[in-house]
Enzyme design. Structure first.
Site, PDB file in Angstrom:
ATOM      1  CE1 TYR A   1      -7.998  47.254  16.132  1.00 20.70           C
ATOM      2  CE2 TYR A   1      -6.494  46.054  17.035  1.00 20.70           C
ATOM      3  CZ  TYR A   1      -7.524  46.621  17.266  1.00 20.70           C
ATOM      4  OH  TYR A   1      -7.926  46.660  18.738  1.00 20.70           O
TER       5      TYR A   1
ATOM      6  CE  LYS B   1     -22.845  53.604  12.037  1.00 23.59           C
ATOM      7  NZ  LYS B   1     -23.938  53.888  12.667  1.00 23.59           N
TER       8      LYS B   1
ATOM      9  CG  ASP C   1     -25.375  52.692  15.921  1.00 20.66           C
ATOM     10  OD1 ASP C   1     -25.367  51.523  15.375  1.00 20.66           O
ATOM     11  OD2 ASP C   1     -25.796  53.868  15.507  1.00 20.66           O
TER      12      ASP C   1
ATOM     13  CG  ASP D   1     -10.238  46.220  21.062  1.00 19.98           C
ATOM     14  OD1 ASP D   1      -9.723  45.454  21.662  1.00 19.98           O
ATOM     15  OD2 ASP D   1      -9.938  47.573  20.861  1.00 19.98           O
TER      16      ASP D   1
ATOM     17  CG  ASP E   1     -12.127  45.932  26.776  1.00 18.73           C
ATOM     18  OD1 ASP E   1     -11.564  44.909  26.332  1.00 18.73           O
ATOM     19  OD2 ASP E   1     -11.504  46.777  27.045  1.00 18.73           O
TER      20      ASP E   1
HETATM   21  C1  IPM Z   1      -7.198  43.161  22.986  1.00 18.28           C
HETATM   22  C2  IPM Z   1      -6.298  44.555  23.269  1.00 18.28           C
HETATM   23  C3  IPM Z   1      -5.386  44.528  21.937  1.00 18.28           C
HETATM   24  C4  IPM Z   1      -6.383  44.854  20.788  1.00 18.28           C
HETATM   25  C5  IPM Z   1      -4.295  45.737  22.194  1.00 18.28           C
HETATM   26  C6  IPM Z   1      -3.471  45.356  23.465  1.00 18.28           C
HETATM   27  C7  IPM Z   1      -3.503  46.020  20.807  1.00 18.28           C
HETATM   28  O1  IPM Z   1      -7.144  45.530  23.309  1.00 18.28           O
HETATM   29  O2  IPM Z   1      -6.445  42.011  22.808  1.00 18.28           O
HETATM   30  O3  IPM Z   1      -8.465  43.517  22.859  1.00 18.28           O
HETATM   31  O4  IPM Z   1      -6.701  46.078  20.646  1.00 18.28           O
HETATM   32  O5  IPM Z   1      -6.541  43.762  19.961  1.00 18.28           O
HETATM   33 MG    MG Z   2      -9.257  45.058  23.509  1.00 16.25          MG
END
Ligand code: IPM
Ligand code: MG
Length: 355
Positions: free
Chosen positions: A143, A191, A223, A247, A251
């Site tokens: 990042y 990884k 993975d 990240d 999710d």
């Molecule tokens: C999160 C989001 C952010 C990230 C994006 C919006 C830049 O996906 O907070 O998880 O990747 O960190």
């Molecule tokens: Mg995210």
């Protein structure tokens, strides 16, 4: 106790959901006899339009002068036309995390028993709940590594890089959190079979573990971790991982809980100052429709009380109110037959009333 909270509503559904979180915080203040002061500042595409910058200097100052930051969401499809460096994610959210050195992003993924049906996983896998927490490193990795391209733009690159101190401090955060949990287990995700940065990650996490004899540590490749989260999510307690893997895995974990609209997050540095935001985005297509689920933001407000203000009881009051609310009331994303369908503001009101 007098506390100042910077409120950055942001884009899309951001204003609607933060309004409900502020309502909950005001109710807590009333009920427990605290004094909270709220200062709103623009961030994201709205700030870009209004002030020419997605993260205006005034907004940074307002954050600096506060005890904690409550953030809604950032991002707008109209920003796609902007040069990448000016897009709100790169120009506002990442710098905000970096400026205040919020390196530890804590993302609890909890399946409320009442919502076990909403999980896409089978009942025998999810049981009557799930309770894991992802500790994501937030200010390093690919990042923030060097961005590059050649003169003809035939290639572009992002450097993945971690230093020993960066891994050391996030590992300590994860072990400290594990100490407070019944299972006392940390899964470090990397990884290391391919990436050189990951070999350093694994080395440092293993070394830090020596200082935490009461905590179990295991290492997974990313993975495999992604697969195990679907196959047997209940094996996890605390997951510690780098920025990019965190990240993605957060999710994935959120979806296991049934909805992206339920998961809060805290981003912390060394002190108690922190940034609190739902893990979901600005959901532009739901803007202004009063359909978004405000619970992730309301639970983020609870994390704010706990981590920045040390108000455990007050945070617990919000958590319980959310649990009581979803027993009968549901926004569209978590709706099932037999429950009352409500919009963003009604869900907020119900929760505040229950605090
Ligand atoms: C999160 C989001 C952010 C990230 C994006 C919006 C830049 O996906 O907070 O998880 O990747 O960190
Ligand atoms: Mg995210």
């Amino acid at each position: 106790m007098d506390k100042k909270i910077a409120v950055l509503a942001g884009d899309g559904i951001g204003p609607e959901i933060t309004t409900q979180a502020v309502l909950a915080l005001k109710k807590v203040a009333d009920k427990f006899g605290h004094e909270f002061e709220f200062e709103e500042s623009p961030i994201g595409y709205v700030a870009h339009v209004k002030k020419g910058q997605a993260l205006p200097q005034d907004t940074i100052e307002a954050c600096r002068n506060s005890d904690a930051i409550l953030l809604g969401a950032i991002g707008d499809p109209r920003a796609d036309k902007l040069p990448p460096a000016q897009q709100p994610e790169r120009a506002a959210l990442l710098p905000l995390r970096k400026i205040f050195d919020f390196y530890a992003n804590i993302r609890p993924a909890k399946v409320f028993p009442a919502l076990a049906d909403a999980s896409p996983l089978k009942k025998e896998i999810i049981g009557d709940g799930l309770d894991l927490v992802i500790v994501r490193e937030l200010t390093g990795d690919v990042y923030f590594g060097k961005k590059d391209m050649d003169e003809q733009d035939t290639w572009r690159s992002d450097l993945m890089k971690y230093s020993r101190p960066e891994v050391d401090r996030i590992a300590r955060k994860a072990f400290e959190i594990a100490k407070t949990r019944p299972r006392k287990k940390v899964t470090s995700v990397d990884k290391a079979n391919v990436l050189y940065t990951s070999t350093l990650w694994r080395e440092v996490v293993t070394k830090v573990h020596n200082d935490y004899p009461g905590i179990e540590l295991e290492h997974y490749y990313v993975d495999n971790a992604a697969m195990q989260l679907i196959k047997n999510p209940k094996q996890f307690d605390v997951i510690v991982t780098g920025n990019l893997f965190g990240d993605i895995l957060s999710d994935e974990s959120s979806m296991i809980t049934g909805s992206l609209g339920m998961l809060p997050s805290a981003s912390l540095g060394e002190g108690t100052f922190g940034l609190y935001e739902p893990i979901h985005g600005s959901a532009p297509k739901y803007t202004g429709l009063d359909v978004a689920n405000p619970i992730a933001t309301i639970l983020s407000a609870a994390m704010l009380l706990k981590y920045s203000f040390g108000m455990e009881k007050e945070a617990g009051a919000i958590d319980s109110a959310v649990e009581a609310a979803i027993a009968n009331y549901r926004t569209k994303d978590i709706f099932t037959e037999g429950k009352k369908l409500v919009g963003t503001s009604e869900m907020g009101k119900v929760i505040s009333k229950l605090i």
